[in-house]
Scaffold this active site. Structure first.
Site, PDB file in Angstrom:
ATOM      1  N   THR A  25       0.847  -1.189   0.000  1.00 17.87           N
ATOM      2  CA  THR A  25       0.000   0.000   0.000  1.00 17.87           C
ATOM      3  C   THR A  25       0.883   1.240   0.000  1.00 17.87           C
ATOM      4  O   THR A  25       1.875   1.293   0.728  1.00 17.87           O
ATOM      5  CB  THR A  25      -0.904   0.004   1.246  1.00 17.87           C
ATOM      6  OG1 THR A  25      -1.759  -1.142   1.212  1.00 17.87           O
ATOM      7  CG2 THR A  25      -1.761   1.262   1.306  1.00 17.87           C
ATOM      8  N   GLY A  26       0.532   2.225  -0.815  1.00 17.87           N
ATOM      9  CA  GLY A  26       1.289   3.479  -0.788  1.00 17.87           C
ATOM     10  C   GLY A  26       1.575   4.017  -2.176  1.00 17.87           C
ATOM     11  O   GLY A  26       1.324   3.371  -3.193  1.00 17.87           O
ATOM     12  N   ASP A  80       6.393  -3.751  -1.064  1.00 19.86           N
ATOM     13  CA  ASP A  80       5.736  -2.682  -0.317  1.00 19.86           C
ATOM     14  C   ASP A  80       6.666  -1.486  -0.208  1.00 19.86           C
ATOM     15  O   ASP A  80       7.868  -1.582  -0.501  1.00 19.86           O
ATOM     16  CB  ASP A  80       5.347  -3.183   1.081  1.00 19.86           C
ATOM     17  CG  ASP A  80       4.063  -2.555   1.597  1.00 19.86           C
ATOM     18  OD1 ASP A  80       3.714  -1.452   1.123  1.00 19.86           O
ATOM     19  OD2 ASP A  80       3.419  -3.153   2.464  1.00 19.86           O
ATOM     20  N   GLY A  81       6.119  -0.362   0.231  1.00 20.73           N
ATOM     21  CA  GLY A  81       6.902   0.842   0.431  1.00 20.73           C
ATOM     22  C   GLY A  81       7.330   0.978   1.883  1.00 20.73           C
ATOM     23  O   GLY A  81       7.167   0.078   2.697  1.00 20.73           O
ATOM     24  N   GLY A  95       2.357   4.751   7.537  1.00 16.31           N
ATOM     25  CA  GLY A  95       1.820   6.079   7.257  1.00 16.31           C
ATOM     26  C   GLY A  95       0.488   6.013   6.533  1.00 16.31           C
ATOM     27  O   GLY A  95      -0.351   6.896   6.674  1.00 16.31           O
ATOM     28  N   GLU A 102       0.211  -5.308   6.375  1.00 13.93           N
ATOM     29  CA  GLU A 102       1.505  -5.284   5.696  1.00 13.93           C
ATOM     30  C   GLU A 102       2.503  -6.202   6.402  1.00 13.93           C
ATOM     31  O   GLU A 102       3.262  -6.926   5.754  1.00 13.93           O
ATOM     32  CB  GLU A 102       2.045  -3.852   5.660  1.00 13.93           C
ATOM     33  CG  GLU A 102       1.284  -2.948   4.702  1.00 13.93           C
ATOM     34  CD  GLU A 102       1.693  -1.496   4.789  1.00 13.93           C
ATOM     35  OE1 GLU A 102       1.407  -0.742   3.834  1.00 13.93           O
ATOM     36  OE2 GLU A 102       2.293  -1.092   5.816  1.00 13.93           O
TER      37      GLU A 102
END
Length: 223
Positions: A25-26, A80-81, A95, A102
């Site tokens: 997500t991100g 992922d970030g 964030g 995650e």
């Protein structure tokens, strides 16, 4: 150069036919997922497990087939970030509010690959407030315990009400200034009753893709 796009799309090179992929997500991994969507349209066969309802919606729009943990017994690569990455590849994440899912998906993956623009690289974690997911019941006491550990917790808001995760929980964004021992703090936070999990990902990232000072792709492997 769009750093997020460059590193996000590079991560798609690690995805092979037949893999089960954890979809993060991100704003950076958005480009990974978008490229995977194009590759699926060209014939790539994969299954994705999304880390958030937001990512699930994006994947469906792009035609990426999705699976659940009921249907699979492993994840080949989770991509992922991160909000911060230190030289040991310890991370602050959350964030975007999806830290619990995650972490579950990252832990289940054979390889956890992180994409991050150069602004996310830090010498010491902590400038970015550490997200801590908590159950709503007794959150006032949970806040006090977080303060005992040295944090300054601020309840995340959404349009004037407490922000709710996809799991129905709340998030305290905790300022710790400098986190010199992230592994110890991760453990201590998770020992607090009421804490579901926190955004420290220590010893989990296998590969971090970012850009160096010359704006070239830089691939860092966990030692």
């Amino acid at each position: 150069m769009n750093e997020k796009k460059a590193v996000g799309e590079k991560a798609a090179d690690y995805v092979k036919d037949g893999m089960v992929i954890g979809l993060g997500t991100g704003s950076t991994v958005f480009y990974t997922i978008t490229k995977l969507g194009r590759l699926v349209q060209q014939g790539l066969s994969i299954k994705g497990i999304p880390t958030s309802l937001q990512t699930e919606k994006l994947a469906r729009e792009l035609g990426i087939p999705l699976a659940s943990f009921k249907e699979i017994d492993h994840i080949d690569v989770a991509i992922d970030g991160a909000d911060e990455v230190n030289p040991d590849l310890a991370l602050i994440k959350g964030g975007g509010g999806a830290l619990l899912r995650e972490k579950i998906i990252a832990k289940a993956a054979n390889t956890f690959l992180v994409v991050a623009d150069s602004h996310k690289l830090v010498d010491t974690l902590g400038a970015f407030p550490l997200p801590v997911e908590v159950v709503p019941f007794g959150m006032e006491m949970t806040r006090k315990y977080l303060e005992v550990l040295g944090g300054s917790p601020k309840l995340r808001q959404n349009n004037g009400s407490p922000y709710q995760t996809d799991n129905g929980n709340y998030i305290f964004d905790c300022s710790f200034q400098k986190i010199t021992h992230p592994g110890e703090l991760e453990r201590d936070l998770n020992l607090i009753p009421g804490v579901v999990d926190n955004g420290l990902f220590v010893g989990m990232a296998d590969i971090v893709i970012t850009l160096n000072r010359q704006k070239e792709i830089d691939i860092n492997m966990r030692k």
